[in-house]
Design a protein around this motif. Structure first.
Motif, PDB file in Angstrom:
ATOM      1  N   GLN A   1      32.378  86.885  28.495  1.00 56.85           N
ATOM      2  CA  GLN A   1      30.637  87.073  28.663  1.00 56.85           C
ATOM      3  C   GLN A   1      29.846  86.163  28.550  1.00 56.85           C
ATOM      4  N   GLU A   2      28.648  86.096  28.926  1.00 52.95           N
ATOM      5  CA  GLU A   2      27.567  84.836  29.007  1.00 52.95           C
ATOM      6  C   GLU A   2      27.165  85.469  27.983  1.00 52.95           C
ATOM      7  N   TYR A   3      26.292  83.854  27.956  1.00 52.26           N
ATOM      8  CA  TYR A   3      25.146  85.075  26.773  1.00 52.26           C
ATOM      9  C   TYR A   3      23.760  83.431  27.468  1.00 52.26           C
ATOM     10  N   GLN A   4      22.676  84.153  27.043  1.00 50.41           N
ATOM     11  CA  GLN A   4      21.889  82.569  27.189  1.00 50.41           C
ATOM     12  C   GLN A   4      21.304  82.795  25.670  1.00 50.41           C
ATOM     13  N   TYR A   5      21.726  81.258  25.346  1.00 53.57           N
ATOM     14  CA  TYR A   5      21.591  80.268  24.213  1.00 53.57           C
ATOM     15  C   TYR A   5      19.626  79.931  24.362  1.00 53.57           C
ATOM     16  N   ILE A   6      19.227  80.297  22.847  1.00 55.01           N
ATOM     17  CA  ILE A   6      18.402  79.940  22.762  1.00 55.01           C
ATOM     18  C   ILE A   6      17.753  78.676  21.257  1.00 55.01           C
ATOM     19  N   ASP A   7      17.725  77.746  22.122  1.00 50.42           N
ATOM     20  CA  ASP A   7      18.159  76.279  20.915  1.00 50.42           C
ATOM     21  C   ASP A   7      16.635  75.940  21.004  1.00 50.42           C
ATOM     22  N   LEU A   8      16.745  75.181  19.748  1.00 46.27           N
ATOM     23  CA  LEU A   8      15.381  74.974  19.895  1.00 46.27           C
ATOM     24  C   LEU A   8      13.641  74.125  20.234  1.00 46.27           C
ATOM     25  N   SER A   9      14.903  73.705  20.895  1.00 45.71           N
ATOM     26  CA  SER A   9      13.883  73.661  22.311  1.00 45.71           C
ATOM     27  C   SER A   9      13.690  74.355  23.103  1.00 45.71           C
ATOM     28  N   SER A  10      14.145  75.962  22.849  1.00 45.10           N
ATOM     29  CA  SER A  10      13.730  76.942  23.905  1.00 45.10           C
ATOM     30  C   SER A  10      12.256  77.972  23.602  1.00 45.10           C
ATOM     31  N   VAL A  11      11.708  77.579  22.114  1.00 47.61           N
ATOM     32  CA  VAL A  11      10.817  77.986  21.993  1.00 47.61           C
ATOM     33  C   VAL A  11       9.677  77.304  21.543  1.00 47.61           C
ATOM     34  N   SER A  12       8.256  77.619  22.703  1.00 50.15           N
ATOM     35  CA  SER A  12       6.958  77.196  22.478  1.00 50.15           C
ATOM     36  C   SER A  12       6.415  76.979  21.781  1.00 50.15           C
ATOM     37  N   ARG A  13       5.908  76.073  20.898  1.00 47.22           N
ATOM     38  CA  ARG A  13       5.151  75.627  19.791  1.00 47.22           C
ATOM     39  C   ARG A  13       3.845  76.180  19.675  1.00 47.22           C
ATOM     40  N   GLU A  14       3.676  76.206  20.958  1.00 50.26           N
ATOM     41  CA  GLU A  14       2.453  76.951  21.718  1.00 50.26           C
ATOM     42  C   GLU A  14       1.863  77.770  21.312  1.00 50.26           C
ATOM     43  N   ASN A  15       2.650  78.883  22.040  1.00 43.78           N
ATOM     44  CA  ASN A  15       2.954  80.410  21.791  1.00 43.78           C
ATOM     45  C   ASN A  15       3.913  81.616  21.532  1.00 43.78           C
ATOM     46  N   ASN A  16       4.700  80.261  20.357  1.00 41.02           N
ATOM     47  CA  ASN A  16       6.143  81.146  20.147  1.00 41.02           C
ATOM     48  C   ASN A  16       6.527  81.902  20.626  1.00 41.02           C
ATOM     49  N   GLN A  17       6.642  81.632  22.054  1.00 41.88           N
ATOM     50  CA  GLN A  17       7.270  82.397  22.934  1.00 41.88           C
ATOM     51  C   GLN A  17       8.242  81.820  23.515  1.00 41.88           C
ATOM     52  N   ILE A  18       9.794  82.071  23.930  1.00 37.19           N
ATOM     53  CA  ILE A  18      11.094  81.624  24.551  1.00 37.19           C
ATOM     54  C   ILE A  18      10.966  81.289  25.623  1.00 37.19           C
ATOM     55  N   LEU A  19      10.945  79.940  26.145  1.00 39.74           N
ATOM     56  CA  LEU A  19      10.832  79.760  27.337  1.00 39.74           C
ATOM     57  C   LEU A  19      11.652  79.350  28.083  1.00 39.74           C
ATOM     58  N   LYS A  20      12.440  79.002  27.748  1.00 38.20           N
ATOM     59  CA  LYS A  20      13.646  78.671  29.113  1.00 38.20           C
ATOM     60  C   LYS A  20      15.358  78.606  27.986  1.00 38.20           C
ATOM     61  N   THR A  21      15.908  79.539  28.998  1.00 36.49           N
ATOM     62  CA  THR A  21      17.602  79.300  27.897  1.00 36.49           C
ATOM     63  C   THR A  21      18.735  78.772  29.318  1.00 36.49           C
ATOM     64  N   GLU A  22      19.352  78.650  27.979  1.00 39.49           N
ATOM     65  CA  GLU A  22      21.213  77.942  28.630  1.00 39.49           C
ATOM     66  C   GLU A  22      21.802  79.385  28.939  1.00 39.49           C
ATOM     67  N   LYS A  23      22.446  79.504  30.144  1.00 42.11           N
ATOM     68  CA  LYS A  23      23.565  80.001  30.078  1.00 42.11           C
ATOM     69  C   LYS A  23      24.972  79.479  29.169  1.00 42.11           C
ATOM     70  N   ILE A  24      25.734  80.139  28.313  1.00 41.43           N
ATOM     71  CA  ILE A  24      27.178  79.890  27.713  1.00 41.43           C
ATOM     72  C   ILE A  24      27.705  80.406  27.822  1.00 41.43           C
ATOM     73  N   ASN A  25      29.013  80.458  28.105  1.00 42.35           N
ATOM     74  CA  ASN A  25      29.580  81.536  28.011  1.00 42.35           C
ATOM     75  C   ASN A  25      30.702  80.768  26.824  1.00 42.35           C
ATOM     76  N   SER A  26      32.286  80.904  26.172  1.00 38.76           N
ATOM     77  CA  SER A  26      32.939  80.178  24.713  1.00 38.76           C
ATOM     78  C   SER A  26      33.838  79.432  24.906  1.00 38.76           C
ATOM     79  N   ASP A  27      33.711  79.086  26.678  1.00 44.45           N
ATOM     80  CA  ASP A  27      33.829  77.356  27.223  1.00 44.45           C
ATOM     81  C   ASP A  27      33.124  76.442  26.726  1.00 44.45           C
ATOM     82  N   ASN A  28      31.701  76.444  27.261  1.00 48.43           N
ATOM     83  CA  ASN A  28      30.821  75.667  27.274  1.00 48.43           C
ATOM     84  C   ASN A  28      29.295  75.957  25.578  1.00 48.43           C
TER      85      ASN A  28
END
Length: 177
Positions: free
Chosen positions: A28-55
């Protein structure tokens, strides 16, 4: 303080969360929410990375659900926190977040989210973080924060007011004069 409002800590109003077992999850592939994914201005998740068990990065471990509130525990005064929306249900976030899963019998997700916006919460975080060059706070310490918790009806009323105020402040078309 009202006599029917008691002080509770975050741990007592939140449910346990779980981590992903990558070895059992190799397709399975997942969206990864890292610290840099969260906007400090509006507290929303702006960007995620696609990840799986390999990466998957080593910090990609925590499974989040809709209505969880995530709070960045690395450099916590940067105020990286967000309410998880349905788009990110069952996705993965960094161990750099404390995942707060509200027990809806005790606390409304939006009320929990607004607790993290209070000066009292940030004063607590600031006085309990450790490390000078790379400050952080443990999940356990975050969950020890005590706050007044009103009835569910009162929580609904408060969040409704705060939502309207947020809309006024942040929506340019409505805007404050």
């Amino acid at each position: 303080l009202d006599s029917d409002i008691e002080l509770k800590d975050l741990a007592s109003v939140c449910l346990p969360t779980q981590n992903i077992r990558w070895q059992d999850n190799n397709i399975q592939e997942y969206q990864y929410i890292d610290l840099s994914s969260v906007s400090r201005e509006n507290n929303q998740i702006l960007k995620t990375e696609k990840i799986n068990s390999d990466n998957a990065p080593s910090r990609a471990k925590q499974i989040v659900h809709v209505d969880d509130v995530i709070f960045g525990t690395t450099r916590p005064t940067l105020k990286r926190y967000s309410l998880i929306i349905s788009e990110y249900h069952n996705q993965i976030c960094s161990t750099g977040f404390c995942v707060l899963r509200p027990n809806i019998e005790k606390i409304l997700p939006k009320f929990l989210f607004f607790i993290l916006k209070t000066p009292e919460f940030y004063n607590y975080i600031e006085s309990n973080q450790v490390g000078a060059s790379y400050p952080s706070i443990s999940d356990t310490k975050v969950k020890q924060f005590k706050f007044p918790i009103p009835s569910t009806e009162e929580q609904k009323r408060i969040t409704s007011i705060l939502d309207k105020f947020d809309a006024l402040v942040n929506d340019i078309s409505i805007g404050l004069p």
